[in-house]
Structures are given as structure tokens and as C-alpha cells.
Motif scaffolding. Structure first.
Motif, short mmCIF file in Angstrom:
data_model
loop_
_atom_site.label_atom_id
_atom_site.label_comp_id
_atom_site.label_asym_id
_atom_site.label_seq_id
_atom_site.Cartn_x
_atom_site.Cartn_y
_atom_site.Cartn_z
N VAL A 103 0.84 -1.20 0.00
CA VAL A 103 0.00 0.00 0.00
C VAL A 103 0.87 1.25 0.00
O VAL A 103 0.61 2.22 -0.72
N ALA A 104 1.93 1.24 0.81
CA ALA A 104 2.82 2.40 0.89
C ALA A 104 3.49 2.67 -0.46
O ALA A 104 3.58 3.82 -0.90
N VAL A 105 3.95 1.62 -1.12
CA VAL A 105 4.60 1.77 -2.43
C VAL A 105 3.61 2.29 -3.46
O VAL A 105 3.92 3.19 -4.25
N PHE A 106 2.40 1.73 -3.46
CA PHE A 106 1.38 2.14 -4.44
C PHE A 106 1.07 3.63 -4.31
O PHE A 106 1.05 4.37 -5.30
N PHE A 107 0.82 4.07 -3.07
CA PHE A 107 0.45 5.47 -2.88
C PHE A 107 1.64 6.41 -3.12
O PHE A 107 1.46 7.56 -3.52
N SER A 108 2.84 5.93 -2.86
CA SER A 108 4.02 6.75 -3.12
C SER A 108 4.19 6.96 -4.62
O SER A 108 4.61 8.03 -5.07
N ASN A 109 3.86 5.94 -5.41
CA ASN A 109 3.99 6.02 -6.86
C ASN A 109 2.77 6.66 -7.53
O ASN A 109 2.83 7.03 -8.70
N ASN A 110 1.67 6.76 -6.80
CA ASN A 110 0.44 7.32 -7.36
C ASN A 110 -0.14 8.35 -6.40
O ASN A 110 -1.18 8.13 -5.76
N PRO A 111 0.52 9.51 -6.26
CA PRO A 111 0.08 10.53 -5.29
C PRO A 111 -1.33 11.04 -5.53
O PRO A 111 -1.99 11.51 -4.59
N VAL A 112 -1.84 10.94 -6.77
CA VAL A 112 -3.19 11.42 -7.05
C VAL A 112 -4.22 10.66 -6.23
O VAL A 112 -5.24 11.20 -5.81
N TRP A 113 -3.93 9.36 -5.96
CA TRP A 113 -4.88 8.56 -5.19
C TRP A 113 -4.93 9.00 -3.73
O TRP A 113 -5.95 8.80 -3.05
N ILE A 114 -3.85 9.59 -3.25
CA ILE A 114 -3.86 10.11 -1.88
C ILE A 114 -4.84 11.27 -1.78
O ILE A 114 -5.63 11.37 -0.83
#
Length: 211
Positions: A176-187
């Protein structure tokens, strides 16, 4: 006992509490990534025990307050409404902390310390106590029996939901941490979605009537 048809709104609120960024989530993600899933589960055990502490204390308190103070419902409803709006603002305020930024320099902790810190992180988190104090009275009716028993019932529902969410967080923390780090728009999407739901819950609570 509280009828099941009275629980969906409470369950939604409890779910939002579980997935909203806070000390518990930050701690679990950090320990799960830096020390492994076993450490995450030990920390989660401490957090769940912290929930149980809050539930027992609040159940005794609500039993006394709701039976002794006629306007307690209105006071607690107002408190809950304001707090939900505060959480909504916290979710979208400028420069808010990205909970998926983990400190990899922290030292490894013993199982005892993991449990203790998890427990204290929850016990000392005012968000949990405020949630219980503001939400429980919305679903408790004298006609359903003991206020104390109803409080415990709501507490068990909340703990089960929280455990389920946090269990998944521990299992998937790194991914989850890697995904959100690579896809900041989802944050940003997550923050605005959460803020919208919290605002809806606050408005619904504000216009709810005493049982």
C-alpha cells in the motif's frame, strides 16, 4: 440488544474511523514495514486492547450520564458533529502529513514494547473516546434494555470492524505504501472522499433526533 437495522449507520461511522489517518494507522504501517508483519500483529493486539479499555470506561460513563443528565444527548450530539467536521478538515487541510511516508530509521522494538506502545497509542488517542461518547448515544434506546449492555454491543461491532481493517493494513502495509508513493493522485482522492463522507455523517448527526 440493539436491532440490526439500527446498526448500518453506526457501522459506516466506525469504518470511517478505522480507515481515517491517525496515530493507530501510522504506528501499524510503520512497524509492519520496518519490523515485519509479526511486529505489526503484536502492535495491533495492543491497539485492540486499547479499544476495549475505552469501551468499558465509556460504557460505565454513558450509563451514568444518560440516566442523570436530561440534555446529555444534545450535548454529545453537538460534540460528535463538531468533531466529525474537524476530522473532515484534517483530512484535506493544506500540507497535511502523508501517512504512507514511513521512517525506516526507527529501531526494532521488543514484543513487550510493541504491545505497550500500541495499547498506549490507542488509550491516549482522544479521537477514540470522542467517537464513543458522541456516537453511542445516537443508537442507544432505553427500550432496548441496559444502556451498559448496548454500549458494549456497539463497542464489539466497532472493534471487529477496526480489527478487520487494521489486519488488512498489517498484511498489505508495504504494498500500500509503495502504491500510494507512486500514485500521489490517489492520496488526494482518498482524502477528499474521506472528508466528504465525514461531512455527510456530521450533517446527518446534526439533524438526528433523540431516541
Amino acid at each position: 440488544m440493539i436491532p440490526f437495522h439500527d446498526l448500518p449507520f453506526f457501522m459506516l461511522a466506525a469504518l470511517i474511523l478505522a480507515i481515517s489517518p491517525g496515530p493507530n494507522m501510522i504506528y501499524l504501517i510503520s512497524k509492519s514495514i520496518t519490523q515485519g508483519k509479526k511486529s505489526g500483529f503484536i502492535s495491533l493486539t495492543g491497539i485492540i486492547c486499547g479499544f476495549m479499555f475505552h469501551i468499558i470506561m465509556v460504557s460505565f460513563g454513558l450509563t451514568a450520564v444518560l440516566l442523570a443528565v436530561p440534555f446529555a444527548y444534545t450535548i454529545l450530539k453537538t460534540l460528535g458533529t463538531v468533531y466529525l467536521l474537524y476530522l473532515a478538515y484534517q483530512a484535506i487541510k493544506p500540507k497535511s502529513k502523508n501517512i504512507f511516508e514511513v521512517d525506516h530509521t526507527s529501531a526494532h522494538d521488543s514484543p513487550k514494547k510493541l504491545f505497550t506502545v500500541g495499547f498506549l497509542t490507542n488509550v491516549l488517542n482522544p479521537k477514540v473516546a470522542v467517537f464513543y461518547l458522541s456516537f453511542f448515544p445516537q443508537f442507544i434506546k432505553p427500550g432496548y434494555g441496559s444502556i451498559f449492555t448496548q454500549s458494549l454491543e456497539l463497542g464489539v461491532v466497532q472493534v471487529l470492524l477496526s480489527f478487520s481493517v487494521n489486519f488488512i493494513i498489517v498484511l498489505t502495509a508495504a504494498k500500500v505504501a509503495v502504491f500510494f508513493s507512486n500514485n500521489p493522485v490517489w492520496i488526494r482522492v482518498q482524502k477528499w472522499f474521506m472528508a466528504s463522507v465525514l461531512t455527510y455523517l456530521a450533517v446527518k448527526m446534526a439533524f438526528s433526533k433523540a431516541k
